[in-house]
Scaffold this motif. Structure first.
Motif, PDB file in Angstrom:
ATOM      1  N   LYS A  74      11.382 -25.323 -26.488  1.00 45.99           N
ATOM      2  CA  LYS A  74      12.195 -24.118 -26.321  1.00 45.99           C
ATOM      3  C   LYS A  74      12.124 -23.215 -27.549  1.00 45.99           C
ATOM      4  N   CYS A  75      12.046 -23.800 -28.740  1.00 45.46           N
ATOM      5  CA  CYS A  75      11.868 -22.977 -29.946  1.00 45.46           C
ATOM      6  C   CYS A  75      10.592 -22.151 -29.840  1.00 45.46           C
ATOM      7  N   ALA A  76       9.510 -22.790 -29.405  1.00 43.36           N
ATOM      8  CA  ALA A  76       8.192 -22.156 -29.395  1.00 43.36           C
ATOM      9  C   ALA A  76       7.955 -21.240 -28.205  1.00 43.36           C
ATOM     10  N   SER A  77       8.656 -21.469 -27.102  1.00 45.45           N
ATOM     11  CA  SER A  77       8.293 -20.722 -25.894  1.00 45.45           C
ATOM     12  C   SER A  77       9.421 -19.929 -25.246  1.00 45.45           C
ATOM     13  N   VAL A  78      10.652 -20.207 -25.608  1.00 51.57           N
ATOM     14  CA  VAL A  78      11.767 -19.525 -24.956  1.00 51.57           C
ATOM     15  C   VAL A  78      12.585 -18.739 -25.978  1.00 51.57           C
ATOM     16  N   TRP A  79      13.155 -19.430 -26.930  1.00 55.89           N
ATOM     17  CA  TRP A  79      14.096 -18.815 -27.857  1.00 55.89           C
ATOM     18  C   TRP A  79      13.449 -17.870 -28.854  1.00 55.89           C
ATOM     19  N   VAL A  80      12.196 -18.112 -29.236  1.00 56.06           N
ATOM     20  CA  VAL A  80      11.535 -17.345 -30.289  1.00 56.06           C
ATOM     21  C   VAL A  80      11.567 -15.841 -30.022  1.00 56.06           C
ATOM     22  N   THR A  81      11.393 -15.433 -28.783  1.00 59.00           N
ATOM     23  CA  THR A  81      11.373 -14.002 -28.451  1.00 59.00           C
ATOM     24  C   THR A  81      12.707 -13.348 -28.788  1.00 59.00           C
ATOM     25  N   GLY A  82      13.794 -13.949 -28.364  1.00 60.09           N
ATOM     26  CA  GLY A  82      15.121 -13.404 -28.656  1.00 60.09           C
ATOM     27  C   GLY A  82      15.451 -13.449 -30.133  1.00 60.09           C
ATOM     28  N   TRP A  83      15.096 -14.553 -30.789  1.00 56.95           N
ATOM     29  CA  TRP A  83      15.369 -14.658 -32.218  1.00 56.95           C
ATOM     30  C   TRP A  83      14.649 -13.558 -32.991  1.00 56.95           C
ATOM     31  N   LYS A  84      13.406 -13.329 -32.650  1.00 57.46           N
ATOM     32  CA  LYS A  84      12.627 -12.295 -33.340  1.00 57.46           C
ATOM     33  C   LYS A  84      13.253 -10.924 -33.088  1.00 57.46           C
ATOM     34  N   ARG A  85      13.612 -10.646 -31.852  1.00 55.00           N
ATOM     35  CA  ARG A  85      14.221  -9.374 -31.484  1.00 55.00           C
ATOM     36  C   ARG A  85      15.530  -9.156 -32.261  1.00 55.00           C
ATOM     37  N   LYS A  86      16.251 -10.228 -32.532  1.00 52.61           N
ATOM     38  CA  LYS A  86      17.541 -10.136 -33.222  1.00 52.61           C
ATOM     39  C   LYS A  86      17.406 -10.302 -34.740  1.00 52.61           C
ATOM     40  N   GLY A  87      16.195 -10.112 -35.267  1.00 56.45           N
ATOM     41  CA  GLY A  87      15.998 -10.242 -36.715  1.00 56.45           C
ATOM     42  C   GLY A  87      16.097 -11.670 -37.196  1.00 56.45           C
TER      43      GLY A  87
END
Length: 185
Positions: A74-87
């Motif tokens: 999930k870190c590599a394929s799901v959450w990373v997009t949102g985390w990056k978008r949120k700085g």
């Protein structure tokens, strides 16, 4: 159609958090690599295994990573997009745990010509490649515990590397708990 490369990954931590840890990947063609970390967590070891697998398999072929760690997947394929978008902040506004590894995985995937996909497998259920990765990661963790940090590869190009300095607990040691809301984006 390009070929699909399938690799199983696993991580091990002898005392979570803060104990010696090991990571491993096993390509379904038989090649593998593993290494130890002097002080880490299960989550750090799982993420390190994914990162090393991606780095070791460049090219245009699709890379399928099988892991028993839902956290790493999930870190590599799901959450990373949102985390990056949120700085690089979680939904609750806190810092992303294990950020250096998450960003390393994201960069390795971006640098790779072929797509990377993830597949969860149940651990300790007789999957040959998952079991092999588990054994290699555990061996690497025990070697790290003895101060013998060796990166082992199936091609025989083993190398002894100095034991990494322990990472400050607040900076990288994620709590050993199930997936929870503060990890989500």
């Amino acid at each position: 159609m390009d070929a699909v490369i399938t690799v199983s990954t696993d991580g091990s931590c002898l005392r979570n958090p803060g104990g010696a840890s090991g990571w491993a990947w096993v390509n379904h063609d038989g090649s593998f690599a593993s290494g130890g970390i002097a002080s880490g967590t299960n989550q750090v070891a799982e993420l390190q295994a994914v990162l090393e697998a991606i780095r070791a398999h460049p090219g245009a072929d699709e890379l399928r990573i099988e892991s028993d760690s839902q956290y790493a997947i999930k870190c590599a394929s799901v959450w990373v997009t949102g985390w990056k978008r949120k700085g690089w902040r979680t939904a609750s506004g806190g810092p992303v745990k294990n950020l250096d590894l998450v960003q390393g995985i994201e960069q390795a995937m971006a640098d790779r010509a072929g797509k990377v996909v993830f597949h969860w497998v149940r651990g300790h259920q007789g999957d040959h490649f998952n079991e092999r990765a588990d054994v290699l990661a555990g061996s690497a963790a025990r070697a790290a515990q003895r101060g013998e940090v060796v990166v082992t590869r199936s091609d025989g190009a083993d190398e002894t590397v100095p034991a990494p300095r322990p990472v400050a607990a607040a900076a990288s040691a994620a709590p050993a708990r199930a997936l929870d809301a503060d990890l989500l984006f």
